[in-house]
Design a protein around this motif. Sequence first.
Motif, PDB file in Angstrom:
ATOM      1  N   CYS A  87       0.850  -1.187   0.000  1.00 56.11           N
ATOM      2  CA  CYS A  87       0.000   0.000   0.000  1.00 56.11           C
ATOM      3  C   CYS A  87       0.887   1.237   0.000  1.00 56.11           C
ATOM      4  N   THR A  88       0.636   2.132  -0.937  1.00 52.29           N
ATOM      5  CA  THR A  88       1.401   3.371  -1.011  1.00 52.29           C
ATOM      6  C   THR A  88       0.453   4.557  -0.889  1.00 52.29           C
ATOM      7  N   HIS A  89       1.015   5.683  -0.505  1.00 61.08           N
ATOM      8  CA  HIS A  89       0.247   6.903  -0.275  1.00 61.08           C
ATOM      9  C   HIS A  89       0.852   8.022  -1.106  1.00 61.08           C
ATOM     10  N   GLU A  90      -0.006   8.778  -1.763  1.00 61.22           N
ATOM     11  CA  GLU A  90       0.438   9.959  -2.522  1.00 61.22           C
ATOM     12  C   GLU A  90      -0.391  11.153  -2.078  1.00 61.22           C
ATOM     13  N   PHE A  91       0.275  12.293  -1.982  1.00 60.41           N
ATOM     14  CA  PHE A  91      -0.407  13.529  -1.614  1.00 60.41           C
ATOM     15  C   PHE A  91      -0.311  14.499  -2.777  1.00 60.41           C
ATOM     16  N   SER A  92      -1.442  15.056  -3.195  1.00 55.11           N
ATOM     17  CA  SER A  92      -1.465  16.023  -4.283  1.00 55.11           C
ATOM     18  C   SER A  92      -1.500  17.431  -3.696  1.00 55.11           C
ATOM     19  N   GLN A  93      -0.493  18.226  -4.021  1.00 49.15           N
ATOM     20  CA  GLN A  93      -0.445  19.603  -3.534  1.00 49.15           C
ATOM     21  C   GLN A  93      -1.399  20.497  -4.319  1.00 49.15           C
ATOM     22  N   ILE A  94      -1.826  20.040  -5.470  1.00 49.16           N
ATOM     23  CA  ILE A  94      -2.738  20.838  -6.303  1.00 49.16           C
ATOM     24  C   ILE A  94      -4.102  20.961  -5.632  1.00 49.16           C
ATOM     25  N   ASP A  95      -4.671  19.825  -5.224  1.00 50.34           N
ATOM     26  CA  ASP A  95      -5.997  19.871  -4.604  1.00 50.34           C
ATOM     27  C   ASP A  95      -6.004  19.336  -3.171  1.00 50.34           C
ATOM     28  N   ASN A  96      -4.832  19.180  -2.572  1.00 49.75           N
ATOM     29  CA  ASN A  96      -4.690  18.702  -1.185  1.00 49.75           C
ATOM     30  C   ASN A  96      -5.426  17.387  -0.946  1.00 49.75           C
ATOM     31  N   SER A  97      -5.355  16.478  -1.909  1.00 45.73           N
ATOM     32  CA  SER A  97      -6.027  15.183  -1.769  1.00 45.73           C
ATOM     33  C   SER A  97      -5.005  14.072  -1.512  1.00 45.73           C
ATOM     34  N   HIS A  98      -5.488  13.023  -0.885  1.00 46.44           N
ATOM     35  CA  HIS A  98      -4.670  11.849  -0.600  1.00 46.44           C
ATOM     36  C   HIS A  98      -5.156  10.712  -1.490  1.00 46.44           C
ATOM     37  N   GLY A 129       1.831  11.482  10.811  1.00 49.97           N
ATOM     38  CA  GLY A 129       2.898  12.407  10.431  1.00 49.97           C
ATOM     39  C   GLY A 129       2.324  13.666   9.828  1.00 49.97           C
ATOM     40  N   ASP A 130       3.049  14.205   8.863  1.00 51.06           N
ATOM     41  CA  ASP A 130       2.606  15.426   8.205  1.00 51.06           C
ATOM     42  C   ASP A 130       1.545  15.161   7.138  1.00 51.06           C
ATOM     43  N   GLY A 131       1.239  13.886   6.890  1.00 50.88           N
ATOM     44  CA  GLY A 131       0.230  13.529   5.894  1.00 50.88           C
ATOM     45  C   GLY A 131       0.730  13.600   4.473  1.00 50.88           C
ATOM     46  N   ILE A 132       2.000  13.967   4.307  1.00 46.90           N
ATOM     47  CA  ILE A 132       2.561  14.107   2.967  1.00 46.90           C
ATOM     48  C   ILE A 132       3.575  13.011   2.687  1.00 46.90           C
ATOM     49  N   ASN A 133       4.532  12.854   3.577  1.00 46.18           N
ATOM     50  CA  ASN A 133       5.590  11.857   3.394  1.00 46.18           C
ATOM     51  C   ASN A 133       5.319  10.642   4.261  1.00 46.18           C
ATOM     52  N   CYS A 134       5.066   9.524   3.617  1.00 48.90           N
ATOM     53  CA  CYS A 134       4.796   8.292   4.347  1.00 48.90           C
ATOM     54  C   CYS A 134       5.410   7.133   3.569  1.00 48.90           C
ATOM     55  N   PRO A 135       6.241   6.317   4.222  1.00 49.67           N
ATOM     56  CA  PRO A 135       6.836   5.190   3.494  1.00 49.67           C
ATOM     57  C   PRO A 135       5.767   4.157   3.125  1.00 49.67           C
ATOM     58  N   PRO A 136       6.017   3.361   2.095  1.00 52.02           N
ATOM     59  CA  PRO A 136       5.050   2.325   1.704  1.00 52.02           C
ATOM     60  C   PRO A 136       4.843   1.295   2.812  1.00 52.02           C
ATOM     61  N   LEU A 137       3.684   0.683   2.788  1.00 53.74           N
ATOM     62  CA  LEU A 137       3.324  -0.352   3.752  1.00 53.74           C
ATOM     63  C   LEU A 137       3.301  -1.696   3.052  1.00 53.74           C
ATOM     64  N   LEU A 138       3.934  -2.680   3.657  1.00 50.62           N
ATOM     65  CA  LEU A 138       3.857  -4.060   3.196  1.00 50.62           C
ATOM     66  C   LEU A 138       3.088  -4.810   4.273  1.00 50.62           C
TER      67      LEU A 138
END
Length: 174
Positions: A87-98, A129-138
């Motif tokens: 599971c990976t997480h991406e944060f969009s700075q354009i629309d502040n979506s996860h 965390g900051d909701g932006i940088n999160c390492p992947p989850l295995l």
Amino acid sequence: VPLYPIALTLSLSPLSCLHSTIRRSAPIQSITNYSFTMKRPTPAALPTSLTKTIENPETELCVTIFSDRIQILVSQKLGKIGTMLSCTHEFSQIDNSHTYHVENLLGNREDALNSVYARQIMEQIAGLGDGINCPPLLLGITLKGKSSQQEFKLIVNESLSLYQEAIKIISSNN
């Protein structure tokens, strides 16, 4: 980023971290052997692992923090892992979506509940965390049948609790 020998990783069983509460070793040291240089891990380079057993039904949890990812193992079948998800997480700075991406790497692809576990745990970790940088989850998971809502919340909360403890240990050692 430290390098780990593949042979070490492959020789361990998936839940071998359940036998000890915390394991650490040092950073990588160079060892010259004949005509080549070999890398050997030292205590601080290897991951931090924490384990816990939950009752009713008996569930083994193991959280391991690596330098580049988080591994969580959940088993209700004597330490066996049936499904492995990334599971990976991406944060969009354009629309502040996860955005969360869950990929089944191994095992049962038809049970959507495993993906829900992965995403929920990842959402909780990203929220710490900051909701932006999160390492992947295995996530390695094996359950006995369908989980109740109470059991689901308990497994997610205990996984998050172990993750927080591991982060505290890592922070105190730096």
